[in-house]
Design an enzyme around this catalytic site. Structure first.
Site, short mmCIF file in Angstrom:
data_model
loop_
_atom_site.label_atom_id
_atom_site.label_comp_id
_atom_site.label_asym_id
_atom_site.label_seq_id
_atom_site.Cartn_x
_atom_site.Cartn_y
_atom_site.Cartn_z
N ASP A 1 0.83 -1.21 0.00
CA ASP A 1 0.00 0.00 0.00
C ASP A 1 0.86 1.26 0.00
OD1 ASP A 1 0.92 -0.49 2.58
OD2 ASP A 1 -1.05 -0.95 3.38
N ASP B 1 -7.61 -2.91 14.15
CA ASP B 1 -8.97 -3.22 13.72
C ASP B 1 -9.00 -4.42 12.77
OD1 ASP B 1 -7.96 -2.20 11.36
OD2 ASP B 1 -9.38 -0.53 11.20
N HIS C 1 -7.26 -4.92 10.11
CA HIS C 1 -7.03 -4.70 8.67
C HIS C 1 -5.74 -5.39 8.23
CE1 HIS C 1 -4.86 -0.64 9.67
NE2 HIS C 1 -3.95 -1.53 9.41
N GLU D 1 -9.71 -2.05 5.28
CA GLU D 1 -10.35 -1.81 6.56
C GLU D 1 -11.59 -2.70 6.70
OE1 GLU D 1 -8.81 -0.20 8.72
OE2 GLU D 1 -8.33 1.87 8.22
C1 F6R Z 1 1.47 -1.51 6.16
C2 F6R Z 1 0.14 -2.11 6.23
C3 F6R Z 1 -0.66 -2.13 7.48
C4 F6R Z 1 0.17 -2.43 8.73
C5 F6R Z 1 -0.72 -2.41 9.97
C6 F6R Z 1 0.07 -2.63 11.25
O1 F6R Z 1 2.01 -1.60 4.86
O2 F6R Z 1 -0.30 -2.58 5.24
O3 F6R Z 1 -1.67 -3.08 7.35
O4 F6R Z 1 0.77 -3.69 8.59
O5 F6R Z 1 -1.38 -1.19 10.05
O6 F6R Z 1 0.94 -1.53 11.43
P1 F6R Z 1 2.08 -1.58 12.54
O7 F6R Z 1 3.04 -2.64 12.12
O8 F6R Z 1 2.72 -0.21 12.48
O9 F6R Z 1 1.42 -1.87 13.84
#
Ligand code: F6R
Length: 223
Positions: free
Chosen positions: A48, A117, A119, A124
């Site tokens: 992303d 959440d 995701h 989401e």
């Molecule tokens: C990042 C991504 C997100 C993160 C998720 C957890 O490229 O796709 O899904 O993996 O938000 O983020 P952290 O690792 O910062 O807790």
């Protein structure tokens, strides 16, 4: 992931940003520095990218990847792919990304973090399991969680992103999801023990034939 690259130096890696994979990138870079593994022929696709911030911004995911991984390894930067969050034609950008993944032969191993959440990527809760790479609006919890990268100023966090879809992620031949910390415990429980539902995007991984989930004790504390 190192085993996959050692077995197939031309492997296609799906990569993630955020806090979770940093230690893993550190290990891979270390082994690369010691000559135990080479990324010279690997291809990468990131999950992303934020919309509306310049690529040169230190918080763009392209900058994050260059800084935290690519500049530390022997990868050919032209083989690293990150969505362009500033594309004039978003639909064309997303379609071209899907095509580039297909043309590369598909993703051998997709690395994932887990949102509080539940995701994956920026898919989401409510995201369709059939979704492909597209624009998504970020939910309040994700904006709050990511504010730490923007000087704790929520107003600076982009509110939309381009992300690989759930179906794009599920196409990967194998998946490695990492989750660390108490704040992930509920999402981990719902992902592993709950029903497969759009409200818990990561729950779809229960249906992947080759998904491995690595947790620390805090993240596993509700299992
Ligand atoms: C990042 C991504 C997100 C993160 C998720 C957890 O490229 O796709 O899904 O993996 O938000 O983020 P952290 O690792 O910062 O807790």
């Amino acid at each position: 992931m190192a085993d996959i690259v050692k077995a197939n130096p031309r492997a296609v890696l799906g990569l993630a940003t955020g806090s979770t994979p940093l230690e893993l990138y550190g290990f891979l870079a270390d082994w690369n520095g010691k000559g135990e593994i080479s990324f010279a022929q690997t291809t990468t696709f990131n999950l992303d990218e934020y919309m509306g911030i310049p690529v040169s911004d230190r918080n763009s995911y392209r900058s994050f990847m260059n800084e935290n991984f690519f500049r530390k390894i022997d990868i050919d930067i032209s083989r690293t792919h990150v969505l362009n969050g500033n594309a004039a034609d978003v639909e064309a950008e997303c379609a071209a990304y899907e095509k580039a993944i297909r043309d590369a032969g598909g993703i051998d191993v997709q690395l994932l973090g887990l949102g509080a959440d539940a995701h994956i990527g920026f898919n989401e809760p409510g995201s369709s399991f059939e979704s492909r790479t597209r624009r998504k609006e970020l939910l309040a919890q994700t904006i709050n969680d990511n504010a730490r990268f923007f000087g704790n100023d929520k107003s600076k966090v982009p509110t939309s992103a381009l992300t690989m879809g759930i179906a794009s992620i599920m196409d990967a031949r194998s998946i490695v999801l990492l989750a660390f910390g108490q704040h992930k415990a509920k999402a981990v429980f719902d992902m592993v023990k709950g029903p497969v539902t759009r409200d818990v995007p990561a729950s779809i991984l229960q249906r992947h034939p080759n998904a491995r989930i690595y947790l620390d004790e805090a993240a596993a504390s509700m299992l």
